[in-house]
Write a protein that holds these residues in place. Structure first.
Motif, PDB file in Angstrom:
ATOM      1  N   ASP A 196      59.390  -0.564  27.501  1.00 57.33           N
ATOM      2  CA  ASP A 196      58.633  -1.607  28.210  1.00 57.33           C
ATOM      3  C   ASP A 196      57.379  -1.878  27.378  1.00 57.33           C
ATOM      4  O   ASP A 196      56.398  -1.146  27.479  1.00 57.33           O
ATOM      5  CB  ASP A 196      58.289  -1.110  29.627  1.00 57.33           C
ATOM      6  CG  ASP A 196      57.506  -2.139  30.429  1.00 57.33           C
ATOM      7  OD1 ASP A 196      57.396  -3.299  29.991  1.00 57.33           O
ATOM      8  OD2 ASP A 196      57.001  -1.779  31.521  1.00 57.33           O
ATOM      9  N   ASP A 229      56.664  -9.601  26.584  1.00 55.66           N
ATOM     10  CA  ASP A 229      56.866  -8.313  27.265  1.00 55.66           C
ATOM     11  C   ASP A 229      58.369  -8.097  27.328  1.00 55.66           C
ATOM     12  O   ASP A 229      59.069  -8.812  28.063  1.00 55.66           O
ATOM     13  CB  ASP A 229      56.243  -8.395  28.663  1.00 55.66           C
ATOM     14  CG  ASP A 229      56.323  -7.081  29.429  1.00 55.66           C
ATOM     15  OD1 ASP A 229      57.120  -6.208  29.051  1.00 55.66           O
ATOM     16  OD2 ASP A 229      55.585  -6.953  30.425  1.00 55.66           O
ATOM     17  N   TYR A 231      64.801  -5.156  31.678  1.00 58.28           N
ATOM     18  CA  TYR A 231      64.201  -6.000  32.724  1.00 58.28           C
ATOM     19  C   TYR A 231      64.098  -7.390  32.111  1.00 58.28           C
ATOM     20  O   TYR A 231      64.168  -7.536  30.880  1.00 58.28           O
ATOM     21  CB  TYR A 231      62.815  -5.453  33.138  1.00 58.28           C
ATOM     22  CG  TYR A 231      61.853  -5.336  31.982  1.00 58.28           C
ATOM     23  CD1 TYR A 231      61.013  -6.388  31.627  1.00 58.28           C
ATOM     24  CD2 TYR A 231      61.822  -4.190  31.185  1.00 58.28           C
ATOM     25  CE1 TYR A 231      60.154  -6.294  30.538  1.00 58.28           C
ATOM     26  CE2 TYR A 231      60.968  -4.087  30.091  1.00 58.28           C
ATOM     27  CZ  TYR A 231      60.145  -5.143  29.786  1.00 58.28           C
ATOM     28  OH  TYR A 231      59.300  -5.064  28.703  1.00 58.28           O
ATOM     29  N   THR A 282      54.634  -4.682  25.406  1.00 54.83           N
ATOM     30  CA  THR A 282      54.058  -6.033  25.325  1.00 54.83           C
ATOM     31  C   THR A 282      53.194  -6.150  24.073  1.00 54.83           C
ATOM     32  O   THR A 282      52.405  -5.248  23.764  1.00 54.83           O
ATOM     33  CB  THR A 282      53.194  -6.337  26.561  1.00 54.83           C
ATOM     34  OG1 THR A 282      53.948  -6.083  27.746  1.00 54.83           O
ATOM     35  CG2 THR A 282      52.730  -7.799  26.559  1.00 54.83           C
ATOM     36  N   GLU A 326      50.904  -3.528  25.732  1.00 56.40           N
ATOM     37  CA  GLU A 326      51.565  -2.490  26.529  1.00 56.40           C
ATOM     38  C   GLU A 326      52.284  -1.509  25.613  1.00 56.40           C
ATOM     39  O   GLU A 326      53.079  -1.919  24.759  1.00 56.40           O
ATOM     40  CB  GLU A 326      52.579  -3.129  27.494  1.00 56.40           C
ATOM     41  CG  GLU A 326      53.362  -2.112  28.310  1.00 56.40           C
ATOM     42  CD  GLU A 326      54.244  -2.753  29.374  1.00 56.40           C
ATOM     43  OE1 GLU A 326      54.637  -3.928  29.202  1.00 56.40           O
ATOM     44  OE2 GLU A 326      54.544  -2.070  30.372  1.00 56.40           O
TER      45      GLU A 326
END
Ligand code: GLY
Ligand code: MN
Ligand code: MN
Length: 495
Positions: free
Chosen positions: A322, A310, A279, A324, A462
């Protein structure tokens, strides 16, 4: 010394030239002689070295499970078409997640316009899996050197039908036979919106197709071992990418677009070791951290600020991390930065501790929010008590944490997003699920409810959590999280 030339092959000028598909206005038309010449003199390239892909035993089971749920229905799952970026330039192709999940075909072998069909067996229960592909360009047609979207000379070699069958353990047919195959069947379900040709031929009910997509999304809620291994790979690449980013902090500080320097370092790692970023990376220095999806990444990186990063690498099988982390650019948190960081870390730890089989999906959000509300009240900024703020009809603490605390993760960054609420956000956690826990606190520079010294601070932590039989494993725990470890990390690498 003169070298001896190989004798030129003779051209057979009686061979007819072919037509002209897939060419663009600025392409230079070939002469008849050139076209004819191109059909000749190519050595055979035999099928060699193709071995079964590691996903084969898993994709067989996934397809068998899908087959049981849809007896007698033809199931159509396209890989998708190329998507135009501008004019005649396309984005890099990324196959639809359901297609990849059911075939095992990832970045190395995904061919645009491929279609997987589960065809009900006649007179028996079950389905036969048929994969329709553009096989390798024939040298008897001009596609291989003239078609800029698909031709071998332009985009590389595709596998033959035989190679694909051997590698993915599935029956393969030529895509040209698909339109005729698709016509006339009554009970059909389609993943819509991915393939224009399929959508125009197959007429179905929208509601049934939507339910089908929901089912496919829900099938991925619990990961098998192949997927867990892919996730570990994605996280390991991402961890190395985070190191790469910290290493370029000094260069980032010197650049007017320092965030881009950091973004580029991660992108390089993701492309070299994986397929891509999963992403768009968020590289948010200073108060950019308060913009939840800051993906412009064109800001300056200043000593004394925090930087929220992130980022997640995607493997060749399309699984993505994913993750962070929020770091002090100069390797030392200020008192105010540290206070906010400590709250977020406590919220993260409380959230992760609430991830276990049998817990509600909402429990980790509640646990993290309890910390955020309590500590923001202690900071003196919450105008009501934390108990009152935590009531669903109040929620004032969410001024500083407006997003949810996590989501499913896997072959999509927001995985299983078409699942029904009752099977996802309102359901219980089960072993094999992988989800993010990602609390944050974002204090905008113009927030008059907060003392000036805290304004402009944004922190998120994260992590990617695997639910196990006994609790959970934090798959990304190896990337520094405590303030001491984060400071040490920056001091060591950003020199
Ligand atoms: N990077 C997107 C998210 O954390 O959900
Ligand atoms: Mn994220
Ligand atoms: Mn996330």
């Amino acid at each position: 010394m003169a070298t001896k030339k190989a004798p030129a092959k003779k051209i057979d000028t009686n061979k007819s030239p072919f037509d002209n598909k897939g060419t663009r206005l600025h392409d230079i038309p070939p002469s008849t002689d050139h076209l004819t010449f191109m059909t000749q003199g190519w050595a055979p390239s035999p099928l060699e070295g193709v071995v079964a892909h590691a996903s084969v035993p898993f994709t067989k089971k996934r397809r068998a499970k899908l087959s049981k749920a849809y007896k007698g229905h033809r199931l159509v799952i396209p890989a998708g078409n190329l998507k135009v970026r501008s004019n005649d330039s396309d984005y890099q192709f990324r196959a639809h997640s359901a297609f990849s999940w059911l075939t095992g075909i990832g970045a190395d072998d995904a061919v645009p316009d491929s279609v997987l069909i589960l065809e009900p067996l006649v007179g028996k229960t079950g389905h036969e899996a048929l994969l329709f592909i553009h096989p390798r360009s024939s040298r008897q047609e001009d596609e291989f050197f003239r078609n800029a979207r698909h031709g071998e000379f332009w985009v590389g070699r595709r596998m033959t039908k035989e190679e694909t069958e051997k590698r993915y353990g599935i029956t393969v047919r030529h895509i040209d036979t698909l339109p005729a195959f698709l016509k006339g069947k009554k009970k059909v379900l389609v993943v819509r919106g991915e393939d224009k040709a399929v959508d125009s031929i197959v007429k179905t009910t929208k509601i049934q197709d939507k339910e089908f997509v929901t089912h496919l999304s829900e099938m991925r809620l619990i990961k098998d071992q192949y997927e867990i291994d892919e996730m570990k790979k994605a996280i390991a690449i991402t961890a190395r990418g985070f190191d790469d980013m910290v290493k370029v902090f000094p260069e980032a500080i010197r650049s007017p677009k320092g965030e881009r320097v950091i973004e580029g370092a991660f992108f390089s790692r993701a492309r070299v070791e994986g397929n891509d970023i999963g992403y768009p990376s968020i590289i948010a220095s200073g108060s950019h951290a308060c913009i939840l999806h800051w993906i412009r990444n064109d800001g300056q990186v200043k000593k004394g600020d925090l930087i929220l990063i992130d980022a997640g690498a995607e493997t060749d099988a399309f699984y993505t991390a994913d993750i962070t982390r929020t770091l002090p650019i100069n390797g030392k948190f200020s008192k105010e930065q540290r206070r906010i960081y400590d709250i977020v870390l406590e919220a993260s730890n409380a959230g992760i501790a609430a991830v276990k089989p049998g817990a509600d999906f909402g429990d980790f959000h509640k646990a993290a929010m309890k910390v955020v509300a309590t500590r923001m009240a202690e900071l003196g900024v919450l105008p009501i008590s934390p108990e009152e703020s935590l009531r669903p009809d109040r929620g004032l603490h969410r001024r500083w944490m407006p997003h949810s605390t996590g989501h499913m993760l896997g072959i999509d960054v927001h995985d299983c997003a078409q699942a029904r609420r009752e099977n996802y956000t309102l359901a219980k956690l089960e072993p094999g699920m992988i989800l993010t826990v990602e609390p944050g606190i974002y204090i905008h520079p113009d927030d008059e409810f907060v003392p000036p010294e805290y304004r402009g601070i944004g922190v998120r932590i994260e992590d990617d959590i695997l639910v196990t039989k006994d609790g959970n494993i934090n798959l990304s725990a190896g990337i520094p999280r405590t303030p001491e470890a984060v400071e040490k990390w920056v001091k060591k690498l950003a020199r």
